[in-house]
Structure formats: structure tokens, C-alpha cells
Design a protein around this motif. Sequence first.
Motif, PDB file in Angstrom:
ATOM      1  N   THR A 103      -2.627  -5.740  -0.332  1.00  0.00           N
ATOM      2  CA  THR A 103      -1.650  -5.183  -1.305  1.00  0.00           C
ATOM      3  C   THR A 103      -1.638  -6.068  -2.800  1.00  0.00           C
ATOM      4  OG1 THR A 103      -0.080  -6.659  -0.273  1.00  0.00           O
ATOM      5  CG2 THR A 103      -0.168  -4.660   0.560  1.00  0.00           C
ATOM      6  N   PHE A 104      -1.031  -5.536  -3.688  1.00  0.00           N
ATOM      7  CA  PHE A 104      -0.864  -6.099  -4.974  1.00  0.00           C
ATOM      8  C   PHE A 104       0.608  -5.816  -5.532  1.00  0.00           C
ATOM      9  CE2 PHE A 104      -0.626  -5.617  -9.583  1.00  0.00           C
ATOM     10  CZ  PHE A 104      -1.163  -6.671 -10.145  1.00  0.00           C
ATOM     11  N   ARG A 105       1.163  -6.947  -5.600  1.00  0.00           N
ATOM     12  CA  ARG A 105       2.658  -6.795  -6.102  1.00  0.00           C
ATOM     13  C   ARG A 105       2.630  -6.579  -7.678  1.00  0.00           C
ATOM     14  NH1 ARG A 105       7.515  -7.120  -4.360  1.00  0.00           N
ATOM     15  NH2 ARG A 105       9.300  -7.907  -5.586  1.00  0.00           N
ATOM     16  N   ALA A 106       3.346  -5.391  -7.757  1.00  0.00           N
ATOM     17  CA  ALA A 106       3.627  -5.049  -9.254  1.00  0.00           C
ATOM     18  C   ALA A 106       5.118  -5.171  -9.700  1.00  0.00           C
ATOM     19  CB  ALA A 106       3.306  -3.490  -9.349  1.00  0.00           C
ATOM     20  N   ALA A 137       5.909  -3.397 -15.262  1.00  0.00           N
ATOM     21  CA  ALA A 137       4.643  -2.911 -15.194  1.00  0.00           C
ATOM     22  C   ALA A 137       4.676  -1.392 -14.338  1.00  0.00           C
ATOM     23  CB  ALA A 137       3.760  -3.888 -14.262  1.00  0.00           C
ATOM     24  N   PHE A 138       5.365  -1.429 -13.327  1.00  0.00           N
ATOM     25  CA  PHE A 138       5.342  -0.281 -12.629  1.00  0.00           C
ATOM     26  C   PHE A 138       6.174   0.887 -13.625  1.00  0.00           C
ATOM     27  CE2 PHE A 138       4.942   0.088  -7.921  1.00  0.00           C
ATOM     28  CZ  PHE A 138       4.607   1.361  -7.878  1.00  0.00           C
ATOM     29  N   ASP A 142      -1.561 -11.204 -16.440  1.00  0.00           N
ATOM     30  CA  ASP A 142      -2.367 -10.801 -15.338  1.00  0.00           C
ATOM     31  C   ASP A 142      -3.659 -11.639 -15.164  1.00  0.00           C
ATOM     32  OD1 ASP A 142      -0.166  -8.989 -15.175  1.00  0.00           O
ATOM     33  OD2 ASP A 142      -1.690  -7.281 -15.269  1.00  0.00           O
ATOM     34  N   ALA A 143      -3.828 -12.629 -15.929  1.00  0.00           N
ATOM     35  CA  ALA A 143      -5.144 -13.474 -15.690  1.00  0.00           C
ATOM     36  C   ALA A 143      -4.780 -14.160 -14.377  1.00  0.00           C
ATOM     37  CB  ALA A 143      -5.134 -14.515 -16.671  1.00  0.00           C
ATOM     38  N   ALA A 154       7.253  -4.207  -6.395  1.00  0.00           N
ATOM     39  CA  ALA A 154       6.927  -3.678  -4.967  1.00  0.00           C
ATOM     40  C   ALA A 154       5.620  -3.888  -4.876  1.00  0.00           C
ATOM     41  CB  ALA A 154       7.221  -2.088  -5.257  1.00  0.00           C
ATOM     42  N   ARG A 155       5.013  -3.933  -3.731  1.00  0.00           N
ATOM     43  CA  ARG A 155       3.711  -3.910  -3.444  1.00  0.00           C
ATOM     44  C   ARG A 155       3.082  -2.579  -3.316  1.00  0.00           C
ATOM     45  NH1 ARG A 155       4.702  -7.055   2.225  1.00  0.00           N
ATOM     46  NH2 ARG A 155       6.673  -5.963   2.041  1.00  0.00           N
ATOM     47  N   VAL A 156       2.089  -2.469  -3.984  1.00  0.00           N
ATOM     48  CA  VAL A 156       1.007  -1.156  -3.946  1.00  0.00           C
ATOM     49  C   VAL A 156      -0.238  -1.458  -3.007  1.00  0.00           C
ATOM     50  CG1 VAL A 156       2.086  -0.231  -5.681  1.00  0.00           C
ATOM     51  CG2 VAL A 156      -0.090  -1.577  -6.021  1.00  0.00           C
TER      52      VAL A 156
END
Length: 455
Positions: free
Chosen positions: A403-406, A410-411, A147-148, A425-427
Motif C-alpha cells: 500500500t501507499f498512503r496518499a 495529493a488525492f 515525495d523523495a 488514505a491508503r491505496v
Amino acid sequence: MDLQHWLGRATRAIQDWADTFGPYEPHPSLQVDDRQFAAAFEEFTGRLKDNYPFFHPHYAGQMLKPPHPAAVVGHLTAMLINPNNHALDGGPATAAMEREAVARLAAMFGYDTHLGHLTTSGTIANLEALFVARELHPGRGVAHSADAHYTHGRMCHVLGVASHPVRTDGRGRMDLDALEDVLRTGEVGTVVLTTGTTGLGAVDPVHDVLPIAERYGVRIHVDAAYGGFFTLLAGAEGSEGLAPEPWRAIARCDSVVVDPHKHGLQPYGCGAVLFRDPEVGRFYLHDSPYTYFTSADLHLGEISLECSRAGASAAALWLTFQLLPPTREGLGAVLAAGRRAALRWAELIDASDVLELYQRPELDIVTYFPVLDPPALTAIDAASARILADGMAANPDPVFLSTFRAGRDAFAARHPGIVPDADGARVLRSVLMKPESEHHVDHLHDRLEELARAV
């Protein structure tokens, strides 16, 4: 602070200084007709309106905000002289300001000794840190969390070293067991830890990695480009205080990067790289036939991969630090407001029947998604995209998000009840780095609930 007043003072002060060198006339080739300039300026200012209102608390999207008025005045005033902080003969005054400002950053991180300078961005600052890492451990790669920031993979490619992404845990932090698996290969010379990922604001456990790094004989570089100034809240009392351990541990790491153009209230671009051991300056050694001869003192260009650098950036940071120093009572109060805003919004989302937290905020970044039935990734992605578009298009009272794509795994680690019918999905994501956000969170939440119910 009256910005227009001080901008006027800035131009007069520089003109008074320029007049001491005697009269001169600008060359005719530089003259521009006022009517011609007025037409160009009208088009210019009109085009600038094609922007999002980064200054407004209703903008809760990306990590963008205007610089502090002191930084604007400092930058403009020095820019009228246009010094170059590469060599001392290009900017003696602003070079001294840069050294002083960088020393304050080093003290903020607890460095007793340091070698460092400002850069044009966090990307270049990280490039320099990884360049030194390569020279100290030739033939060995760089490990960083999955996630860096993507700059680490890119800069490893530029430097010709192997990049080793390490999986993260359910809070977006580097997984220590996975890190050990990578280090056992003997292929890694440097571990990059992130104190404040740009996606989630996650803080890697620097204090826990230090003994592991020592056991395997690897260096530690801290990418604090986004979150570095939050070290001012380490151990603070109250809800905005942060657990001190990872932040205090930075003082024992080999290098650190921070971006004053984020939480340091500066204009783009102003990054900084700091090394704990001044001896790494030997890797920058080079010669120039027309610079470095006016003084025996170390020139900033002799410890930088960049050549020309705006002295105005150093001036802006120096002036800002005179008013809002990098202390808990100074800049710390600005960051505390943003963190309180994030925690407050998290509380409101916890109590909501139409929104759910993706991950509890550590710094000032809040991630969340609409509650749906059934809770499937494809539906969450579509609903998040719809809320993003509807919020910006709303008239009146728009709200600006990002938005952030997870990823699916990870979800699932955070929300095992989600139906995994897609790769991810985008959150929705909100960066509350403006202190004014603290007084607008309730309104932002109400608007988001309205948008979520409509979806």
C-alpha cells in the motif's frame, strides 16, 4: 543457466586456487559435527520459509526480487575468499572489478569523468553525496521533493544541515515554482532530484531544474537509487520508451546515486555513488597506519566514508555485467518488460468498473484503489487494507500487494471527486520489477477485480 552446476564449479575453482598455496588443516576449533550442522540447517531452512515469495510473479508488492543467478554465483565465489574492497591489499582483484563496474555505471549516465564506488546501500550512497554537498556549501541546506525518499531528511539530520521539503505537483514531481521559492531564500546549496520515487515511481524534471539551479548557484544531486537503470530506456522506440530529457540531463548533474540491488539484479546490499568532478575526492582525505601502503594507486577506501566493504558485491556486479551489461539491449530489455507490464495493467484498470488508477505509472510501479460509492477517503483506506489482507490470505492463488498512503491534498489533485473525510488514505501499490510480471498481469488483474468485488 544451471545454478547448482555453477555453484559447484565455484567451490571447486576456489579450492583449486587455494591448493596452489600448499596443504593446510583447518583449526579444530572450527570443526562442526555433520549431524549437529544438519539439525541446525533444518531449523534454518524451515525458518526461511517464513517469507513472502519474492521470486514469484504473483508477488506484486514491494520492490523485492531475487538476484540473477550470475550475481549469486559471482557473490558466492568471491565470498569464499572474502576480499575486503577497502584497500588494495584486502582485495586487489575485486577492487579492479569494482572500478570497471562503476565505470560502466558512469558511462550509463553519460559522465565523461567520474569518481565513484559501490556502497552497502542507497542510504549510504546518498549520505556520501550529501556529505560532499555540505563540504562544498557549508552552512547551506538541502532541498528535495516532499515525495523523495525519507533518507534525505534523515541524512540531513545526521550531517547537521537543514532539510527543505518542496511540494510536488499532481504527478508526484517536484513543483518548480515551489522550488524557486525555496531557492530565493539563499539557504539552499544543493537540490536533490529523484528519478523514480519509491512510492509512485515519479520522475522529477531534471532538465527543467538545471537552468534554475545554475541561476541560483546550487548543486544538483540525483537520487536514482530506484529508477536509475531506466535511463537505458530513454528515447527508446515502442511503448516502453521514456521521454529522454530528464535522463539525458543527469550527465550534467553533480552527483548521482543508483542501487544495483534493485534493477541491477544484485543481492542486498549493493549501492553506488558517482561524482562528476573527481576533485571532490579531497573531502575524503584521511590516513590509516596499517592500510594503503601496498600500492601508490588510489585505494577505494580513500574515496569512501565506509571502511570494510564486501569485495563479493563488486564481483557479483562485474560478473552480471559481463552477461547483462548496462545497455539498452542488456539490462534495458529486463526493465522494458517490467515497464510494459505496468502499462498493460494500467490499461486494464482504466477499463475496470471496480478499480481506478491513483496515478498513471511512469516506470514500473502501479497505484490504484477500489471504486466505491460514496468515494470517501475513509472507505477507500479500509477497502484497500481489506484487499491487501484478503489477497495474501487467499488459498489457493494468493496475490501479494503493498500500500501507499496518499495525503488528502495529493488525492484531491488527482481525483477531485473524492470525499475528503480524512487526512489521507491508503491505496494499493504494485511494483512490477520482475520481467516475468509481463506474462502474469492479466491474471493479477483478474484476481484483484475478484477481491475488489468481494469488498
